[in-house]
Design an enzyme around this catalytic site. Structure first.
Site, short mmCIF file in Angstrom:
data_model
loop_
_atom_site.label_atom_id
_atom_site.label_comp_id
_atom_site.label_asym_id
_atom_site.label_seq_id
_atom_site.Cartn_x
_atom_site.Cartn_y
_atom_site.Cartn_z
N VAL A 271 0.74 -1.10 -0.03
CA VAL A 271 0.04 -0.11 -0.05
C VAL A 271 0.85 1.10 0.07
O VAL A 271 0.39 2.33 -0.26
CB VAL A 271 -1.00 -0.08 1.28
CG1 VAL A 271 -0.24 -0.42 2.66
CG2 VAL A 271 -1.89 1.16 1.41
N CYS A 277 12.36 7.24 7.61
CA CYS A 277 13.28 7.81 6.94
C CYS A 277 13.05 7.83 5.48
O CYS A 277 13.61 8.87 4.89
CB CYS A 277 14.31 6.58 7.14
SG CYS A 277 14.91 6.52 8.82
C1 UDX Z 1 14.97 1.99 6.33
C2 UDX Z 1 16.08 0.95 5.73
O1 UDX Z 1 15.74 -0.14 5.16
C3 UDX Z 1 17.17 1.19 6.86
O2 UDX Z 1 18.30 0.64 6.45
C4 UDX Z 1 17.51 2.71 7.50
O3 UDX Z 1 18.50 2.65 8.56
C5 UDX Z 1 16.05 3.35 7.73
O4 UDX Z 1 15.23 3.15 6.83
P1 UDX Z 1 12.81 1.02 8.18
O5 UDX Z 1 11.85 2.36 7.50
O6 UDX Z 1 12.91 0.75 9.56
O7 UDX Z 1 14.44 0.99 7.46
O8 UDX Z 1 12.19 -0.14 7.39
P2 UDX Z 1 12.21 -0.84 5.94
O9 UDX Z 1 12.13 -2.37 6.25
O10 UDX Z 1 13.33 -0.25 5.15
O11 UDX Z 1 10.69 -0.53 5.54
C6 UDX Z 1 10.34 0.80 5.10
C7 UDX Z 1 8.98 0.79 4.51
O12 UDX Z 1 9.01 0.22 3.00
C8 UDX Z 1 7.88 -0.04 5.31
O13 UDX Z 1 6.70 0.91 5.28
C9 UDX Z 1 7.70 -1.22 4.45
O14 UDX Z 1 6.55 -2.06 5.03
C10 UDX Z 1 7.73 -0.88 3.01
N1 UDX Z 1 8.31 -2.01 2.12
C11 UDX Z 1 9.39 -2.61 2.25
C12 UDX Z 1 7.40 -2.36 1.34
O15 UDX Z 1 6.55 -1.67 0.82
N2 UDX Z 1 8.08 -3.29 0.14
C13 UDX Z 1 9.26 -4.00 0.23
O16 UDX Z 1 9.71 -4.95 -0.36
C14 UDX Z 1 10.31 -3.51 1.47
#
Ligand code: UDX
Ligand code: ADP
Length: 463
Positions: A271, A277
């Site tokens: 979504v 970040c």
């Molecule tokens: C991110 C970076 O991964 C990390 O290295 C940095 O230090 C901080 O920002 P974070 O925001 O904690 O970490 O989570 P992350 O797992 O990266 O997911 C970010 C967003 O992307 C989430 O909302 C997640 O649901 C979404 N996402 C992630 C997707 O929709 N699809 C994916 O395949 C991966």
């Protein structure tokens, strides 16, 4: 002389877990985490370690083990600064909400306040480490403040961006892909780098500790987050195309992810991405590019955000159009509010924006999230200032039980990929819903065929 005392300013989602792991892995170093927020510090000190303010798998165990031995949480910022040889700055750097760079640039006021405080208080030489994600060349600004307002003591500035992802913070900290340390190229800078390398070398293999100049380190953090977010927006863009063409985005992701040059990670259509970040860092990158007159570079990265906003908005519109173009007075249940599973963090969560769109359409929303409090949900919506707090209060209800939350609902929307949602008794949920019973799976979490077999009108993303 090796480091024996560290202070971290900021006891948030980054500062708290990072310092807990340093304390755990370096019993010879005294680690003090300070914050102005008294409630937050009181929770870090709560005798019941399950009440610490950051939920991360494995974190409470590590805190329980080190707290009171070599890990301390305190509101006595000045004392901790003066005592420490090395000071990490891990305060929040939100996007500016006023003035030049509004909505784009990072607001560095908390960083500047920290620098001024360190300069005022320090009576011995300090190594100051930027942990917060910052725009390129912030180290220079910190150094200027420290050198021009300090008590004549020497400061070395290092950049040591944190790459942990929430929900897997402890795992990421214990076994990081790499640790990045940027510092000055002169002799004093190199000595400071070496001292921080020694801290990490207590548990990270030396070939995974990377040292660079300050600016490369600062820019690498923004770039890493921009690349990760770009992957999510790329697969989300394809998800919309899949919905039109009859392709299935999960199949496409699998097929392209098996190309070793592309790789399988970060290709889950959703979504939309959230978290503190991705959006902030890309906006920051865009702002920096614009400030150097690099319009094409800025536009290129801005598109990642535009696509993400579109994906969240598209999800809300799909719910409205599928429910016969009106959700007014209809109960829509949100399963999940956190921006991803295994965290209680809701910053920039897609759920907030989808809820806002649906509330504009006069829906009644019930929310169940295993880790997010009712107070947090209200505060996230109130922060948008779309409606008065009392209007939000009336239109949204948080539930402690998922089955109660789904009872008499017209539709369920899955906003976070919590594992427990998969093991619910979906027949029981179906029986208690209004018919036709709709499920909008914003995470492609559930088995579409099984859901349809039960009788749900089920729609995932990108199929
Ligand atoms: C991110 C970076 O991964 C990390 O290295 C940095 O230090 C901080 O920002 P974070 O925001 O904690 O970490 O989570 P992350 O797992 O990266 O997911 C970010 C967003 O992307 C989430 O909302 C997640 O649901 C979404 N996402 C992630 C997707 O929709 N699809 C994916 O395949 C991966
Ligand atoms: P992050 O996800 O980067 O850790 P958080 O917002 O969770 O960000 O945490 C940042 C913390 O920094 C907050 O708890 C805030 O109270 C704290 N903080 C901000 N400025 C200062 C300051 N000058 N002194 C002490 N703590 C501060």
């Amino acid at each position: 002389m090796s480091i024996t005392s560290i202070c971290c300013i900021g006891a948030g989602y980054v500062g708290g877990p990072t310092m807990a792991v340093i304390a755990h892995k370096c019993p010879h170093i005294k680690v003090t985490v300070v914050d102005l927020n008294e409630e937050r510090i009181a929770r870090w000190n709560d005798p019941n370690v399950e009440n610490i303010p950051v939920y991360e798998p494995g974190l409470s165990e590590i805190v329980a083990q080190a707290r009171g031995k070599n890990l301390f949480f305190s509101t006595q910022v000045d004392e901790a600064i003066d005592e420490a040889q090395m000071i990490f700055i891990s305060v929040n750097t939100p996007t500016k909400t006023y003035g030049a760079g509004k909505g784009m640039a990072a607001d560095l006021k908390y960083i500047e306040l920290c620098a001024r405080q360190i300069a005022r208080v320090a009576t011995t030489d300090k190594i100051v480490v930027e942990k917060s994600t910052l725009p390129v060349r912030t180290a220079e600004a910190i150094k200027n403040i420290l050198d021009n307002t300090g008590n004549g003591v020497q400061f070395q500035i290092l950049s040591n961006p944190e790459f942990l992802a929430e929900g897997t913070a402890v795992e990421d900290l214990l076994a990081p892909d790499r640790v990045l340390i940027g510092g000055g190229t002169d002799e004093a800078g190199q000595i400071a780098i070496k001292k921080l390398v020694e801290v990490y070398a207590n548990w990270v293999p030396s070939h995974q500790i990377l040292t660079t100049n300050l600016w490369s380190s600062e820019l690498s953090k923004l770039t890493a987050n921009a690349f990760l977010a770009q992957r999510v927006s790329s697969i989300n863009a394809i998800s919309e195309l899949c919905e039109k063409t009859g392709a299935n985005v999960n199949e496409v992701a699998k097929a392209i992810g098996m190309d070793s040059r592309i790789g399988p990670k970060f290709l889950k259509a959703s979504v939309g991405f959230g978290g503190s970040c991705f959006q902030k860092d890309i906006l920051n990158l865009v702002y920096i590019a614009k400030s150097f007159g690099l319009q094409e570079v800025a536009d290129y990265w801005e598109q990642v955000i535009i696509m993400n906003d579109h994906q969240k908005n598209r999800f809300a519109r799909k719910i409205v159009s599928t429910l016969y173009n009106t959700v007014s007075g209809k109960k829509i249940t949100f399963l999940g509010w956190a921006f991803k599973k295994d965290t209680n963090d809701t910053r920039e969560s897609a759920a907030i924006y989808v809820a806002d769109d649906l509330l504009n359409e006069q829906a009644q929303i019930a929310v169940y999230d295993p880790k997010v409090s009712a107070r947090q949900i209200q505060s996230d919506l109130n922060y948008l200032e779309t409606r008065l707090p009392e209007e939000n209060d009336k239109a949204i209800e948080s539930c402690n039980d998922p089955y109660e939350a789904c009872k008499n609902a017209h539709a369920i929307a899955i906003l976070t990929e919590w594992d427990e949602f998969k093991s619910y008794d979906w027949q029981r949920i179906y029986d208690a819903m209004l018919k036709p019973a709709f499920v909008f799976d914003g995470r492609n979490l559930l088995d579409a065929d099984k859901m349809k077999e039960i009788g749900f009108l089920y729609q995932g993303i990108g199929s």
